[in-house]
Design a protein around this motif. Structure first.
Motif, short mmCIF file in Angstrom:
data_model
loop_
_atom_site.label_atom_id
_atom_site.label_comp_id
_atom_site.label_asym_id
_atom_site.label_seq_id
_atom_site.Cartn_x
_atom_site.Cartn_y
_atom_site.Cartn_z
N ILE A 68 0.85 -1.19 0.00
CA ILE A 68 0.00 0.00 0.00
C ILE A 68 0.89 1.24 0.00
N VAL A 69 0.64 2.13 -0.94
CA VAL A 69 1.36 3.40 -1.01
C VAL A 69 0.49 4.47 -0.36
N GLY A 70 0.97 5.05 0.73
CA GLY A 70 0.23 6.06 1.46
C GLY A 70 -0.48 5.47 2.67
N ALA A 71 -0.47 6.22 3.78
CA ALA A 71 -1.07 5.75 5.03
C ALA A 71 -2.22 6.64 5.46
N GLY A 72 -3.04 7.06 4.47
CA GLY A 72 -4.19 7.89 4.78
C GLY A 72 -5.32 7.09 5.41
N ALA A 73 -6.45 7.76 5.63
CA ALA A 73 -7.59 7.12 6.29
C ALA A 73 -8.11 5.93 5.49
N ALA A 74 -8.15 6.06 4.17
CA ALA A 74 -8.62 4.95 3.34
C ALA A 74 -7.68 3.75 3.43
N ALA A 75 -6.38 4.02 3.41
CA ALA A 75 -5.41 2.94 3.51
C ALA A 75 -5.50 2.25 4.87
N ALA A 76 -5.69 3.02 5.93
CA ALA A 76 -5.80 2.44 7.27
C ALA A 76 -7.03 1.55 7.37
N ALA A 77 -8.15 2.02 6.82
CA ALA A 77 -9.38 1.22 6.85
C ALA A 77 -9.22 -0.04 6.01
N ALA A 78 -8.60 0.09 4.83
CA ALA A 78 -8.39 -1.08 3.97
C ALA A 78 -7.48 -2.10 4.64
N THR A 79 -6.41 -1.62 5.28
CA THR A 79 -5.48 -2.52 5.96
C THR A 79 -6.20 -3.32 7.04
N TYR A 80 -7.00 -2.62 7.84
CA TYR A 80 -7.76 -3.30 8.89
C TYR A 80 -8.69 -4.36 8.28
N ALA A 81 -9.46 -3.98 7.27
CA ALA A 81 -10.44 -4.90 6.68
C ALA A 81 -9.76 -6.06 5.98
N LEU A 82 -8.62 -5.82 5.34
CA LEU A 82 -7.91 -6.90 4.64
C LEU A 82 -7.44 -7.97 5.62
N GLU A 83 -6.89 -7.54 6.73
CA GLU A 83 -6.41 -8.51 7.70
C GLU A 83 -7.56 -9.23 8.42
N GLU A 84 -8.74 -8.60 8.41
CA GLU A 84 -9.91 -9.24 9.00
C GLU A 84 -10.51 -10.29 8.07
N THR A 85 -10.33 -10.11 6.76
CA THR A 85 -11.05 -10.95 5.80
C THR A 85 -10.17 -11.92 5.02
N ILE A 86 -8.86 -11.66 4.98
CA ILE A 86 -7.94 -12.57 4.28
C ILE A 86 -7.01 -13.20 5.32
N ASP A 87 -7.13 -14.48 5.51
CA ASP A 87 -6.42 -15.16 6.61
C ASP A 87 -4.91 -15.01 6.52
N ASP A 88 -4.38 -15.06 5.29
CA ASP A 88 -2.92 -15.06 5.15
C ASP A 88 -2.39 -13.73 4.61
N ALA A 89 -3.09 -12.65 4.86
CA ALA A 89 -2.67 -11.34 4.34
C ALA A 89 -1.41 -10.85 5.05
N SER A 90 -0.49 -10.33 4.25
CA SER A 90 0.72 -9.68 4.77
C SER A 90 0.78 -8.30 4.13
N VAL A 91 0.56 -7.25 4.94
CA VAL A 91 0.40 -5.89 4.42
C VAL A 91 1.61 -5.04 4.76
N THR A 92 2.16 -4.38 3.75
CA THR A 92 3.26 -3.43 3.92
C THR A 92 2.79 -2.06 3.43
N VAL A 93 2.89 -1.04 4.29
CA VAL A 93 2.45 0.31 3.97
C VAL A 93 3.67 1.22 3.90
N LEU A 94 3.80 1.96 2.81
CA LEU A 94 4.90 2.90 2.63
C LEU A 94 4.34 4.31 2.61
N GLU A 95 4.74 5.13 3.57
CA GLU A 95 4.20 6.48 3.75
C GLU A 95 5.34 7.50 3.67
N LYS A 96 5.16 8.53 2.84
CA LYS A 96 6.25 9.48 2.61
C LYS A 96 6.50 10.41 3.79
#
Length: 351
Positions: free
Chosen positions: A6-34
Motif C-alpha cells: 500500500i502506497v500512502g497511510a491515509g484514512a482509506a489505507a488504514a481502513a483497507a489494511t484493517y479490513a484486509l487482515e480481517e477478511t484474508i487469513d494469510d494477508a501480509s500488508v506493507t504500507v509505505l508512507e512518505k
C-alpha cells in the motif's frame, strides 16, 4: 500468503489494511508512507498543551459502517463529539445560523490522526514512514507465473514483490506514479488520463492561538457562496481535551483562489492577512493579533469530482487498486474510510 503493498497511510489505507487482515487469513500488508505521520490530511499537531486538527476537522456520521467502526469496533476511549453547530457566512462576512447541529462530528482528545493509528494498531501490518515511493514496477514473470508488483523508493530501495498493489495518494500524485510506472499495459494511459482529470481544491491553513476564550454559539463558520477569501473558520476549543480552559485556537482555511495565489508567499504575511480577515468576519479586533501561530499548505486538499469508475475497475484486473476520497467522490474522512472498506472487500473477493 497474499502480499499486499500500500502506497500512502491515509484514512482509506488504514481502513483497507484493517479490513484486509480481517477478511484474508494469510494477508501480509506493507504500507509505505512518505511523511512522518499517518492519516493523510486528517492530521494533528500539538503545541504548548494544545491539540489541533489542522487539515480535516472531524468525521461525520454519514456511513453506518464507519459509525460502527468508530463506536463498536475501535476503542472509544478519547472519542469526542463536537456539540456546537456549524453556521455560515457570505462574501460580505455576514454570519447566519446554518447547519443542523444534530449530526455527529467526531474526533479524538488526542486528535483526528488517532483514527488511522487505532486502525493500524489492530493489524500486523508493517508501516514504513518517511519512505517516498518513486516508481511502480509490474513484473510479468516468465509467462507461467502470476504477475506481481514491486516498488522503488527515492533511496533506490526495492519493496515487494506484492500480489496486490493499493494506491492511496491524492489523484495527481497517483497519476504521476502510474505515468512513470514500468507497466506495459494498454490500460495505463487511459487510467492516468482519468485520474488526472479529477479536479482539486488547494487550501492554505492558518492556526491562530489566543490567550482568552471566545464566546460564540457555533463551532465553525463555512462560507457557502465561496466568494470570500476565507472558506472555513473552526474553534478548536469546542473539541473536548484540545485547548486549555481560558484559551482559544482558530483553524482558518483560505479558499482555493486565495490559497493558490498565496501558496508560496511569506507565511507570516499570509497569517497576518488571514488573522485580519478573521477578525473582520467574527467582528472582534482582538483576533487580528494571535499570540502564536502555525500553518500548512495543502496543494491537493480536497477533490472536487469523482474519477471515472471504468478505468479504475479495469486496473483491478491487474491487482492495482486505487482508494481514497477522490475515488469515493466526496472530500470527507468518512468517505475515504468507507472507500477503503469497499476496496478491501473487492480484494478479498478476488483472492
Amino acid at each position: 500468503m497474499t502480499r499486499i503493498g500500500i502506497v500512502g497511510a491515509g484514512a482509506a489505507a488504514a481502513a483497507a489494511t484493517y479490513a484486509l487482515e480481517e477478511t484474508i487469513d494469510d494477508a501480509s500488508v506493507t504500507v509505505l508512507e512518505k511523511s512522518r505521520g499517518v492519516c493523510g490530511r486528517a492530521a494533528t499537531r500539538r503545541h504548548d498543551g494544545v491539540v489541533y486538527d489542522y487539515g480535516a476537522n472531524y468525521i461525520k456520521s454519514d456511513d453506518d459502517r464507519v459509525v460502527d467502526l468508530l463506536t463498536e469496533t475501535l476503542d472509544t476511549d478519547g472519542l469526542v463529539d463536537i456539540e456546537e453547530p456549524i453556521w455560515t457566512f457570505d462574501r460580505d462576512g455576514t454570519v447566519s445560523e446554518g447547519r443542523d447541529a444534530d449530526e455527529h462530528k467526531w474526533t479524538y482528545r488526542r486528535g483526528l490522526t488517532q483514527l488511522a493509528k487505532r486502525l493500524f494498531a489492530r493489524t500486523d501490518a508493517t508501516v514504513h514512514r518517511e519512505t517516498r515511493v518513486e516508481r511502480l514496477i509490474r513484473e510479468t514473470g516468465d509467462g507461467t507465473s502470476t504477475p506481481q508488483w514491486r516498488l522503488e523508493d527515492d533511496d533506490g530501495e526495492s519493496w515487494g514483490p506484492f500480489d496486490v498493489l493499493c494506491l492511496n495518494p491524492p489523484a495527481p500524485q497517483t497519476a504521476d506514479l502510474l505515468r512513470s510506472a514500468a507497466w506495459d499495459a494498454d490500460l495505463r494511459p487511459r487510467l492516468v488520463e482519468a485520474i488526472e482529470a479529477v479536479p482539486y481544491r488547494t487550501v492554505w491553513t492558518g492556526v491562530l492561538h489566543y490567550p482568552f476564550e471566545l464566546e460564540t454559539p457555533y463551532y465553525a463558520l463555512v462560507n457557502t457562496d465561496k466568494a470570500h477569501e476565507i472558506g472555513w473558520i473552526a474553534r478548536e476549543e469546542c473539541k473536548p481535551g484540545h485547548v486549555p480552559v481560558g484559551e482559544s485556537v482558530l483553524i482558518v482555511q483560505a479558499n482555493h483562489d486565495w490559497s493558490v495565489d498565496h501558496y508560496d508567499a511569506d507565511p507570516e504575511s499570509n497569517l497576518d492577512e488571514l488573522a485580519a480577515m478573521t477578525a473582520d468576519v467574527l467582528d472582534d479586533d482582538r483576533l487580528a493579533n494571535p499570540d502564536w501561530t502555525d500553518y500548512q499548505g495543502w496543494r491537493y486538499a480536497q477533490p472536487e469530482g469523482q474519477v471515472r469508475e471504468e478505468p479504475i475497475r479495469a486496473a483491478e484486473d491487474a491487482n492495482c487498486y486505487c482508494l481514497g476520497d477522490w475515488v469515493a467522490g466526496e472530500p470527507r474522512v468518512h468517505a475515504a474510510v468507507g472507500n477503503g472498506l469497499n476496496v478491501a472487500e473487492r480484494i478479498a473477493r478476488s483472492r
